[in-house]
Enzyme design. Structure first.
Site, PDB file in Angstrom:
ATOM      1  N   HIS B  67       0.840  -1.203   0.000  1.00  0.00           N
ATOM      2  CA  HIS B  67       0.000   0.000   0.000  1.00  0.00           C
ATOM      3  C   HIS B  67       0.867   1.241   0.000  1.00  0.00           C
ATOM      4  O   HIS B  67       2.089   1.158   0.097  1.00  0.00           O
ATOM      5  CB  HIS B  67      -1.004  -0.022   1.148  1.00  0.00           C
ATOM      6  CG  HIS B  67      -0.402  -0.018   2.518  1.00  0.00           C
ATOM      7  ND1 HIS B  67       0.179  -1.128   3.079  1.00  0.00           N
ATOM      8  CD2 HIS B  67      -0.296   0.971   3.443  1.00  0.00           C
ATOM      9  CE1 HIS B  67       0.608  -0.831   4.290  1.00  0.00           C
ATOM     10  NE2 HIS B  67       0.337   0.442   4.533  1.00  0.00           N
ATOM     11  N   HIS B 156      -7.521  -1.349   5.434  1.00  0.00           N
ATOM     12  CA  HIS B 156      -6.429  -0.475   5.850  1.00  0.00           C
ATOM     13  C   HIS B 156      -6.449   0.899   5.165  1.00  0.00           C
ATOM     14  O   HIS B 156      -6.813   1.867   5.793  1.00  0.00           O
ATOM     15  CB  HIS B 156      -5.083  -1.162   5.670  1.00  0.00           C
ATOM     16  CG  HIS B 156      -3.951  -0.395   6.268  1.00  0.00           C
ATOM     17  ND1 HIS B 156      -3.861  -0.151   7.617  1.00  0.00           N
ATOM     18  CD2 HIS B 156      -2.863   0.196   5.699  1.00  0.00           C
ATOM     19  CE1 HIS B 156      -2.767   0.555   7.861  1.00  0.00           C
ATOM     20  NE2 HIS B 156      -2.160   0.779   6.725  1.00  0.00           N
ATOM     21  N   ASP B 177      -0.275  -4.176   5.817  1.00  0.00           N
ATOM     22  CA  ASP B 177      -1.172  -3.779   6.896  1.00  0.00           C
ATOM     23  C   ASP B 177      -2.593  -4.104   6.482  1.00  0.00           C
ATOM     24  O   ASP B 177      -2.946  -3.935   5.321  1.00  0.00           O
ATOM     25  CB  ASP B 177      -1.039  -2.272   7.165  1.00  0.00           C
ATOM     26  CG  ASP B 177       0.353  -1.919   7.693  1.00  0.00           C
ATOM     27  OD1 ASP B 177       1.138  -2.866   7.941  1.00  0.00           O
ATOM     28  OD2 ASP B 177       0.648  -0.726   7.820  1.00  0.00           O
ATOM     29  N   GLU B 202       1.394  -8.511   9.734  1.00  0.00           N
ATOM     30  CA  GLU B 202       1.663  -7.360  10.601  1.00  0.00           C
ATOM     31  C   GLU B 202       1.131  -7.666  11.987  1.00  0.00           C
ATOM     32  O   GLU B 202       0.280  -8.548  12.168  1.00  0.00           O
ATOM     33  CB  GLU B 202       0.979  -6.100  10.046  1.00  0.00           C
ATOM     34  CG  GLU B 202      -0.541  -6.148  10.107  1.00  0.00           C
ATOM     35  CD  GLU B 202      -1.154  -4.883  10.696  1.00  0.00           C
ATOM     36  OE1 GLU B 202      -0.606  -4.382  11.704  1.00  0.00           O
ATOM     37  OE2 GLU B 202      -2.164  -4.404  10.158  1.00  0.00           O
ATOM     38  N   HIS B 414       6.201  -5.770  11.870  1.00  0.00           N
ATOM     39  CA  HIS B 414       5.430  -4.541  11.998  1.00  0.00           C
ATOM     40  C   HIS B 414       4.666  -4.513  13.325  1.00  0.00           C
ATOM     41  O   HIS B 414       3.438  -4.464  13.358  1.00  0.00           O
ATOM     42  CB  HIS B 414       4.444  -4.452  10.807  1.00  0.00           C
ATOM     43  CG  HIS B 414       3.915  -3.068  10.558  1.00  0.00           C
ATOM     44  ND1 HIS B 414       2.958  -2.491  11.343  1.00  0.00           N
ATOM     45  CD2 HIS B 414       4.191  -2.159   9.595  1.00  0.00           C
ATOM     46  CE1 HIS B 414       2.670  -1.286  10.872  1.00  0.00           C
ATOM     47  NE2 HIS B 414       3.407  -1.058   9.818  1.00  0.00           N
TER      48      HIS B 414
END
Lengths: 656, 641
Positions: B67, B156, B177, B202, B414
């Site tokens: 992303h 997300h 994410d 994540e 993450h």
């Protein structure tokens, strides 16, 4: 696998339809409606008086006409307005509803919005339980088209009142139809009426169908998008790479639409042939692209000339991609000439359709996608609407429409059959105006389509657009795909003959016939676990470049794929018999025996056949080895000697 | 072979996500992010660990960006334009459209505000984005003949995707994410039930369990409304994309309903241009927002106008969205300096701020004075509202995803080290899945499924599955071998059976290895079997009348028949079968020997005693049976009536 071609289609608006039988699964590919058959109906509001007058005047020629001469008139004379069927239209589909048991269809695949217009006929049957797969974009556009069709059809309903129950009267009196119309109804082979259906009952129904399908759609939106690997993994069982070409070429004499099924090795470059993409913006490659651009420029210049001279232009084209490009092209030309001519788009779904085209960047051509990445609108119509150059109306009955209306103007409005939608009313207004222009698509029988609007003084421009792939592109495509088999329409066989197609095996199919597609391979593909592979003890063959090993494992099926996995169970002792083949050279055997300390000699014997040998063993004990081409027998002697002789034999013959 | 996972960033921390996975001979870089908290070499992943020679193009098969957030894409122009990676880069359409915005915004902050030397230029960003191949959701992309990738919706932010990668039978998913619950403008993450060797997920909120976010959204609206109602100014520091649009949808909607006239501003960095992208990409939002495209596109904000610097000190209430988020510098910091000293004003902060930013300082306790840099101190009297809704999944969502996919191994990235350790333990104990939480620059190795592709013959498959049908432990419903057909086999998703498949694997040059039944082998090779047998020819005494001694052919048959009758009454040999010229038990074959001097004969007939010779052959594994039959036959005497 079996392929049944339901219909080879008739160009863009009536894509081909097939039923594919794979491993007992019945898959219906596309479910379109042949809307060109609408031309047999008389449009509404139809001027009934005119019709009666025409009838009277034509009958007036022969006042004593018997039924016999009446029939002859039908054959000889040109069609008259009064020949058209004055009834609420029925719709002709690819599927023969009388012959097809729809409950047996497991899956429906939809390749384009046009190909799903007949779906409600299918889903309104209670027994139909097929899962329907389409891309989200195709489903959305198809749904809009269905809504529009239903709303346009409603005008007939209003005119003729509630639907007749059962078969409409005109179907029962087919002999009364003129031969031209009868052929449209029944097809060339005079089959039957099984393809005909009455309209689905209203918008609500259509919505329902779509909510049914949507859940399924999301699951599989990759199946046609990626031009690669269908979601159903029949490949492991089927192993065949088959491409089915379905005809698309009535209009273009050489353009064929592609449908591929079960191909396992499509390269990404093929996505350029993706139907939707080609439809949205037909700029597939440079030569085809520039040809299409020239064509659009020409149409656009005709339209602009018309409005310059005070006429209006009516464009009842149904190809969304063509409409979008024409709107852009025309507005540019108008601007260049500083002409303030309004462009109208009149359809119950005009606004929603245009809005939808600006939110599907994933489906447009590369050039248009660049607009996304540089932050511009995908198509020019958004700005044109804002600048009040393009006006969208849902119908011609609204007060906004009446106040906004100006002539001359340019109108985009359905329907290309000239039997549905606002186009009927506008043609009535303009048909006698020689300054006005009607743009029709190729493939439409203009004579028949314009029949109710006679006399026609307005100019008619008929042009065809590229949809599908050209014959000269087939060979490069196949080279790229490397399929093992290609299924091709029989009546296009001659087209391929000119192409150099010898590299790929072809099978030809015909409409309404079932073609059995043979398995190309005697094998299924399986995955062998490395654990099992490591357990193998390969043995080379003596006289060939090959090796083999005995395998003990388990065969499993997981998600339609075969897996060979290792097993812990110990081998069955009774099954340890070796398999031998080939012949035994007696000299080699004697040498091998000698290495084992066994003395023997070749014995001549009158009783044995020419090609056989006897080896007489003297040391350490007496034994005889009787060797023929396919059999060796060792005479019973003590076990150690037998074991040693066997070992010697093993060393001179192939075994596993 | 194993899957190697080199964690270059976001290992036991949040920031500069970058994982390089070697799978089936391919090497994929997932994300190429930068760290917001550092201004030195630590801001980028240590690319030298990938290739010492610096030839990244040949070292890496492809890059996949999940992303457009800077901690996922921030180092990409540097890696492609400065480090020289020239291979394929994949991201979704929205990410390709929106990432340049974020990168350009970040570059400006870096250069204009901090006066740092820029690490990549605007042109670098442009050039880099040209190399990007956009992908659609669920589109299977063949990177090369062996590597396939596919994107799945991740929630997300707009265009966020989880990526599936498959080489041969080895397969993995990298989540980037994601959010497992839908929010105002995005749907929830969605993925197929895939067979995975590895899941890299994540773990930002590894241990948090959140309730409904609507309550928290109401709190946010209430705080904003209260502030503007009191004549105060609201500063919402955000990054250009994502959160800004989400909050704006909430406020625009509320303004509409409450008929508020207080202006909502977007700062220059947060151009309204971004909304043009959002409008075109509305197909990637939640179902509810998506359905607004035809009537009024939800990203056509009615109450939003652009902000001018002169308005900072203009009187009256307003709401301002300003970049960058976390107040790490730039315009949001400038406005903050002006607005922070007044208790009428309000500053909202995201749920997570990177250490070192003003936002982070504001979050830790309730400071009254903040040091911006040497000599600049700001009195903070304004109210602080921390947004407690987050576009990340909570711990429960992570567990749900892991449970749903049931991969063989999980790697956590993450997140924060202590929380990750807790989650790791939970995944291991509750789901029984091996889980790892490597630190930056560590490599984790997990084993992967490896298979060889072979062809199996139809008779072999048929035999295997017809045997299942005749044995009770199989699960097939076939009644007999004849009922076997392809559909039955296909219709069962999974068939496991304990029966052993015995077969032969044939490997020929330049042909795929084939697995077949033993009896298929020789016909396949065009060869004839060569039988190896043992043989013995021995006499059996007979009693005969003188007439019978003038033997003729028909007598042979009668001797054989008599022999058959004797043998068949023995229980052990009752499976004996009689043919016109021989008897058979298993592979044991006996006939009356027609030869004068049979080579298999070594017992000579005793002089004068009438006898017949029986010549026998048998295959090696019927040796014992043969011995017993022969012993039995030798003891017989035929012709006794």
């Amino acid at each position: 696998m079996k392929l049944t071609c339901l219909s080879q289609g008739k160009g863009f608006y009536f894509p081909p339809s097939h039923v594919l039988d794979i491993c007992g699964f019945k898959i219906l590919i596309d479910c379109p409606i042949d809307l060109s058959t609408l031309t047999i109906f008389s449009p509404v509001p139809f001027d009934y008086n005119q019709c009666v007058e025409a009838q009277i005047s034509s009958d007036g020629d022969s006042p004593n006409s018997s039924s016999g001469s009446f029939k002859r008139r039908r054959v000889e004379k040109y069609l008259e307005v009064s020949d058209l069927v004055c009834a609420e239209p029925w719709y002709k589909t690819a599927l023969n509803w009388k012959l097809t048991d729809v409950s047996l269809i497991d899956v429906v695949l939809i390749s384009s919005p046009m190909a799903m217009l007949g779906l409600p006929f299918l889903t309104r049957i209670k027994e139909a339980s097929a899962k329907i797969y389409a891309t989200e974009a195709a489903a959305k556009l198809g749904c809009l088209m269905m809504e529009d069709l239903v709303s346009m059809h409603a005008e007939y309903r209003q005119y003729y009142g509630p639907a007749e129950s059962g078969v409409p009267h005109w179907m029962e009196e087919l002999e009364a139809l003129s031969p031209v119309l009868r052929e449209i109804v029944l097809g060339k082979e005079n089959t039957n009426l099984g393809h005909w259906q009455s309209m689905y009952s209203g918008c609500q129904r259509v919505h329902e169908e779509n909510s049914d399908t949507e859940g399924a759609i999301y699951l599989s939106s990759s199946s046609f998008v990626s031009a690669h690997a269908m979601d159903f993994d029949y490949h492991s069982l089927q192993g065949n790479d088959v491409i089915i070409f379905s005809d698309f070429s009535y209009l273009h004499g050489g353009k064929v639409e592609r449908k591929s099924v079960g191909h396992g090795s499509l390269d990404l470059s093929c996505s350029a042939y993706n139907e939707r993409e080609a439809q949205m913006v037909p700029l597939v490659d440079s030569d085809e692209g520039s040809e299409e651009v020239d064509k659009l420029a020409f149409i656009s210049s005709c339209i602009v000339n018309t409005v310059e001279q005070g006429g209006s232009a009516m464009i009842p084209i149904g190809q969304l991609g063509v409409i979008l490009l024409l709107v852009e092209q025309i507005s540019l030309s108008l601007e260049a000439l500083n002409l303030k001519i309004p462009i109208y788009m009149i359809s119950s779904v005009a606004e929603e359709t245009l809005a939808f085209t600006s939110i599907i960047p994933e489906w447009v051509s590369k050039q248009r996608q660049h607009k996304l990445f540089s932050g511009e609108a995908l198509f020019g119509h958004i700005d044109l609407v804002k600048e009040k150059k393009l006006h969208l109306f849902s119908g011609i009955w609204s007060s906004e429409f009446v106040t906004a209306w100006q002539e001359p103007c340019i109108v985009f409005s359905p329907h290309w059959s000239l039997r549905l939608g606002p186009v009927i009313h506008l043609l009535r207004r303009w048909h006698e105006d020689p300054r006005s222009l009607l743009v029709l698509e190729g493939g439409v029988d203009a004579e028949l389509a314009l029949l109710p609007f006679k006399p026609v003084a307005m100019k008619v421009l008929q042009c065809s657009f590229l949809s599908g792939i050209r014959v000269n592109k087939i060979q490069p495509l196949l080279e790229n795909l490397q399929p093992k088999l290609v299924l091709f329409p029989k009546d296009l066989e001659s087209l391929l003959a000119s192409e150099n197609m010898n590299s790929t095996p072809l099978l030809y199919y015909c409409e309404n016939e079932t073609l059995r597609v043979p398995r190309l391979s005697d094998y299924y593909e399986a995955d062998m676990e490395t654990d099992l592979a490591f357990q193998l003890k390969p043995k080379r063959m003596r006289e060939r470049d090959a090796a083999m090993a005995r395998l003990r494992g388990k065969l499993e099926i997981i998600c339609g794929k075969y897996f060979l996995v290792s097993t812990n169970s110990s081998p069955d002792a009774s099954q340890n018999q070796l398999l031998h083949w080939g012949s035994i050279d007696p000299d080699l055997l004697l040498a091998a025996l000698k290495r084992k300390g066994i003395e023997g000699y070749l014995r001549k014997d009158t009783e044995i056949a020419e090609e056989n040998y006897l080896v007489q063993v003297e040391q350490p004990a007496k034994a005889v080895i009787d060797i023929s081409r396919t059999r060796t027998v060792i005479s019973m002697t003590d076990n150690t000697l037998v074991a040693n002789i066997l070992q010697a034999i093993e060393s001179v013959v192939d075994s596993i | 072979m194993a899957i190697d996972c080199l964690v270059l960033g976001a290992g036991q921390e949040v920031g500069k996500s970058c994982v390089v996975v070697s799978i089936g001979g391919k090497r994929i870089m997932f994300d190429c992010g930068m760290h917001m908290g550092y201004h030195d070499h630590r801001r980028y992943p240590d690319f030298s660990l990938i290739s010492q020679s610096g030839d990244f193009t040949s070292a890496i098969t492809c890059i996949i960006i999940t992303h457009f957030h800077l901690d996922h894409v921030g180092a990409l122009p540097y890696f492609t334009e400065v480090c020289g990676y020239n291979g394929p880069i994949y991201m979704t359409y929205p990410t390709k459209a929106l990432a340049p915005f974020m990168l350009e915004d970040y570059r400006k902050v870096m250069v204009d505000r901090r006066g740092e030397q820029e690490l990549f230029t605007s042109d670098d960003i442009m050039e880099c984005m040209k190399k990007v191949i956009p992908v659609d959701l669920k589109q299977t992309v063949k990177v090369d003949s062996e590597l396939q990738i596919r994107a799945y919706y991740a929630g997300h932010v707009l265009g966020a995707a989880m990526f599936y990668a498959k080489v041969g039978e080895s397969a993995m998913v990298y989540t980037g994410d994601y959010n497992m619950t839908p929010d105002r403008h995005l749907g929830a993450a969605q993925i197929d039930r895939l067979q995975l060797d590895l899941l890299i997920t994540e773990s930002t909120y590894a241990t948090t369990v959140r309730d409904s976010k609507y309550a928290r959204e109401r709190e946010f609206i209430k705080a904003v409304h209260k502030c503007v109602a009191g004549g105060g100014k609201v500063l919402i520091p955000t990054f250009a994309l994502g959160r800004a649009q989400e909050l704006c949808i909430i406020l625009d909607d509320y303004w509409e309903r409450m008929n508020l006239k207080v202006p909502i501003y977007f700062s220059a960095g947060l151009t309204i241009q971004a909304n043009v992208y959002y409008k075109m990409l509305i197909g990637w939002t939640s179902q509810k927002i998506k359905s607004t495209y035809a009537t009024r596109n939800a990203f056509d904000f009615k109450h939003v106008c652009s902000f001018d610097r002169s308005l900072i000190n203009a009187p009256g209430p307003c709401v301002l969205f300003a970049t960058p988020g976390m107040i790490s510098g730039g315009f949001s910091l400038e406005v903050f300096k002006h607005w922070a000293p007044s208790e009428m004003n309000l500053v909202t902060l995201p749920g997570y701020c990177v250490a070192g930013t003003v936002g982070h300082k504001l979050m830790s306790g309730k400071p009254t004075r903040i040091d911006i840099d040497k000599g600049t101190k700001i009195d903070v009297r304004c109210q602080i509202h921390q947004l407690s809704f987050s576009p990340h999944t909570d711990g429960r969502g992570i567990m749900d995803l892991v449970r749903f996919l049931s991969p063989k191994h999980v790697i956590l990235v993450h997140g924060e080290k202590p929380k990750m350790a807790l989650l790791k333990g939970k995944i291991h104990s509750e789901l029984g899945i091996k889980c790892y939480d490597p630190a930056n620059n560590e490599t984790v190795q997990v084993p992967s499924t490896q298979t060889l592709k072979v062809n199996v013959t139809k008779p072999f498959v048929k035999k295997q599955f017809s045997e299942i049908s005749t044995h009770t432990n199989g699960k097939l419903e076939c009644k007999s071998t004849e009922a076997w057909d392809e559909k039955k086999i296909l219709s069962l998703l999974q068939i496991r059976d304990e029966r052993v498949a015995e077969a032969i694997l044939l490997m020929e040059k330049s042909k795929k290895a084939r697995v077949m039944k033993e009896d298929e082998l020789l016909p396949n090779l065009g060869l004839k079997e060569h039988k190896i047998e043992l043989g013995y020819c021995f006499p059996i005494s007979v009693q005969i009348s003188s007439t019978r001694f003038q033997s003729n052919a028909s007598d042979t048959t009668s001797w054989l028949h008599e022999l058959f009758l004797k043998v068949t009454i023995e229980d052990e040999f009752n499976s004996v079968q009689e043919y016109s010229d021989h008897l058979k038990i298993g592979s044991f074959h006996a006939c009356l020997c027609p030869k004068e001097r049979c080579p298999l004969r070594n017992d000579e007939l005793k002089e004068g005693k009438p006898a017949i010779y029986v010549c026998c052959t048998w295959s090696l594994n019927d040796e014992k049976l043969a011995q017993r039959v022969i012993a039995f036959m030798k003891g017989l005497e035929l012709g006794i009536s």
